[in-house]
Write an enzyme that holds these catalytic residues in place. Structure first.
Site, PDB file in Angstrom:
ATOM      1  CD  GLU A 110      -1.962  -1.881   2.362  1.00 17.38           C
ATOM      2  OE1 GLU A 110      -1.357  -1.974   2.826  1.00 17.38           O
ATOM      3  OE2 GLU A 110      -2.833  -2.613   2.153  1.00 17.38           O
ATOM      4  CG  ASN A 115       5.486   7.552  -0.893  1.00 20.11           C
ATOM      5  OD1 ASN A 115       6.422   8.695  -1.731  1.00 20.11           O
ATOM      6  ND2 ASN A 115       5.884   6.664  -0.199  1.00 20.11           N
ATOM      7  CE1 TYR A 122       7.454  -0.300  -3.832  1.00 14.29           C
ATOM      8  CE2 TYR A 122       5.661   1.835  -3.260  1.00 14.29           C
ATOM      9  CZ  TYR A 122       6.635   0.848  -2.501  1.00 14.29           C
ATOM     10  OH  TYR A 122       7.396   1.190  -1.473  1.00 14.29           O
TER      11      TYR A 122
HETATM   12  C1  LIG Z   1      10.684   5.545  -1.847  1.00 12.88           C
HETATM   13  C2  LIG Z   1      11.905   5.141  -1.073  1.00 12.88           C
HETATM   14  C3  LIG Z   1      12.111   4.344  -0.374  1.00 12.88           C
HETATM   15  C4  LIG Z   1      13.299   5.123  -2.723  1.00 12.88           C
HETATM   16  O1  LIG Z   1      13.331   4.909  -1.813  1.00 12.88           O
HETATM   17  P1  LIG Z   1      15.450   5.042  -2.971  1.00 12.88           P
HETATM   18  O2  LIG Z   1      17.208   4.811  -3.139  1.00 12.88           O
HETATM   19  O3  LIG Z   1      16.162   6.083  -3.049  1.00 12.88           O
HETATM   20  O4  LIG Z   1      15.584   5.144  -4.443  1.00 12.88           O
HETATM   21  P2  LIG Z   1      16.155   4.728  -6.196  1.00 12.88           P
HETATM   22  O5  LIG Z   1      17.160   5.682  -5.505  1.00 12.88           O
HETATM   23  O6  LIG Z   1      16.569   2.937  -6.096  1.00 12.88           O
HETATM   24  O7  LIG Z   1      15.610   5.400  -7.345  1.00 12.88           O
HETATM   25  C5  LIG Z   1      15.182   4.738  -7.647  1.00 12.88           C
HETATM   26  C6  LIG Z   1      13.668   4.854  -8.853  1.00 12.88           C
HETATM   27  O8  LIG Z   1      12.980   5.302  -7.865  1.00 12.88           O
HETATM   28  C7  LIG Z   1      11.922   6.692  -8.362  1.00 12.88           C
HETATM   29  N1  LIG Z   1      11.812   7.671  -7.772  1.00 12.88           N
HETATM   30  C8  LIG Z   1      12.957   7.744  -6.163  1.00 12.88           C
HETATM   31  N2  LIG Z   1      12.969   8.791  -5.567  1.00 12.88           N
HETATM   32  C9  LIG Z   1      12.729   9.766  -5.971  1.00 12.88           C
HETATM   33  C10 LIG Z   1      12.006  11.101  -6.185  1.00 12.88           C
HETATM   34  N3  LIG Z   1      11.972  12.016  -5.413  1.00 12.88           N
HETATM   35  N4  LIG Z   1      11.230  11.817  -7.124  1.00 12.88           N
HETATM   36  C11 LIG Z   1      10.405  10.796  -8.472  1.00 12.88           C
HETATM   37  N5  LIG Z   1      11.391   9.797  -8.693  1.00 12.88           N
HETATM   38  C12 LIG Z   1      12.007   8.866  -7.851  1.00 12.88           C
HETATM   39  C13 LIG Z   1      13.169   7.205  -9.875  1.00 12.88           C
HETATM   40  O9  LIG Z   1      12.223   6.387 -11.251  1.00 12.88           O
HETATM   41  C14 LIG Z   1      14.240   6.927  -9.575  1.00 12.88           C
HETATM   42  O10 LIG Z   1      15.071   6.310 -10.755  1.00 12.88           O
HETATM   43  P3  LIG Z   1      16.383   7.363 -10.813  1.00 12.88           P
HETATM   44  O11 LIG Z   1      17.091   8.212  -9.894  1.00 12.88           O
HETATM   45  O12 LIG Z   1      17.021   6.511 -11.972  1.00 12.88           O
HETATM   46  O13 LIG Z   1      14.740   8.288 -11.652  1.00 12.88           O
HETATM   47  C15 LIG Z   1      12.778   6.405  -0.299  1.00 12.88           C
HETATM   48  O14 LIG Z   1      12.309   7.715  -1.508  1.00 12.88           O
HETATM   49  C16 LIG Z   1      12.509   5.943   0.682  1.00 12.88           C
HETATM   50  O15 LIG Z   1      12.909   5.805   2.011  1.00 12.88           O
HETATM   51  N6  LIG Z   1      11.145   7.663   0.858  1.00 12.88           N
HETATM   52  C17 LIG Z   1      10.675   7.527   2.610  1.00 12.88           C
HETATM   53  C18 LIG Z   1       9.782   6.734   3.022  1.00 12.88           C
HETATM   54  C19 LIG Z   1       8.802   6.287   1.754  1.00 12.88           C
HETATM   55  O16 LIG Z   1       7.919   6.568   1.522  1.00 12.88           O
HETATM   56  N7  LIG Z   1       8.692   4.426   1.996  1.00 12.88           N
HETATM   57  C20 LIG Z   1       7.460   4.109   0.692  1.00 12.88           C
HETATM   58  C21 LIG Z   1       6.832   3.867   1.600  1.00 12.88           C
HETATM   59  S1  LIG Z   1       5.502   2.600   0.111  1.00 12.88           S
END
Ligand SMILES: CC(C)(COP(=O)(O)OP(=O)(O)OC[C@H]1O[C@@H](n2cnc3c(N)ncnc32)[C@H](O)[C@@H]1OP(=O)(O)O)[C@@H](O)C(=O)NCCC(=O)NCCS
Length: 153
Positions: A110, A115, A122
């Site tokens: 979910e 977000n 995803y």
């Molecule tokens: C969601 C989350 C886990 C992503 O982790 P991350 O280490 O930053 O992700 P990645 O570096 O592997 O990013 C992979 C892709 O996701 C997308 N992405 C990640 N962060 C993004 C942002 N802030 N805005 C837009 N796209 C994003 C992009 O497509 C990215 O690829 P790119 O960097 O080549 O453009 C992180 O932002 C997080 O911890 N957020 C807070 C907690 C949360 O919301 N968790 C999910 C709950 S459902």
């Protein structure tokens, strides 16, 4: 020319001793974070709880439940200072692998519609939105829906 020392990344089982660091990250990346008790319950319940360490620093984690041919990704988080470096992707792939090994055919999760970072992550991995749970999450001004995503494994 001097070589830059490579920093060691490790994905390890989350222990109760990690929970202070986990909760510290949790509080900075969510408006409505899980509590220490939520994580302690997940660890004790035998869910797949993993912590990502960069040298000694805990920089991310996930909580995955696998049962009856289904997996549910209950939490996936990367510390703000370490986001956008591929760690979320790496943890998601690990969670998918554990789910497959556990016999799950589908992975569900979910996410808040607000977000956009998580939704982009995803979507990149082939997850499809299959349902909306109305007013599922607490929010600043009342409640927020949840999008339910699933991936066929
Ligand atoms: C969601 C989350 C886990 C992503 O982790 P991350 O280490 O930053 O992700 P990645 O570096 O592997 O990013 C992979 C892709 O996701 C997308 N992405 C990640 N962060 C993004 C942002 N802030 N805005 C837009 N796209 C994003 C992009 O497509 C990215 O690829 P790119 O960097 O080549 O453009 C992180 O932002 C997080 O911890 N957020 C807070 C907690 C949360 O919301 N968790 C999910 C709950 S459902």
């Amino acid at each position: 020319m001097s070589a830059v020392p490579k920093q060691v990344l490790q994905l390890v089982p989350m222990r109760e001793a990690d929970l202070a660091q986990v909760v510290a990250i949790e509080r900075t990346v969510y408006s409505h974070p899980w509590t220490r008790g939520n994580f302690a319950d997940a660890v004790r319940a035998g869910y797949h709880c993993r912590a990502l360490r960069l040298e000694r620093e805990l920089i991310g984690y996930f909580v995955l439940m696998v049962a009856a041919g289904e997996a549910h990704l209950l939490n996936l988080s990367i510390a703000a200072a370490h986001q956008r470096r591929g760690h979320g992707t790496a943890l998601l792939r690990q969670a998918m692998g554990i789910a497959r090994e556990g016999g799950a055919r589908s992975l569900f999760l979910e996410v808040r519609p607000s977000n956009l970072a998580a939704i982009a992550l995803y979507a990149r991995h082939g997850f499809c939105r299959i349902a909306v749970r109305r007013g599922y999450y607490p929010a600043q001004n009342g409640r927020e829906d949840a999008f339910v995503y699933s991936l066929e494994l």
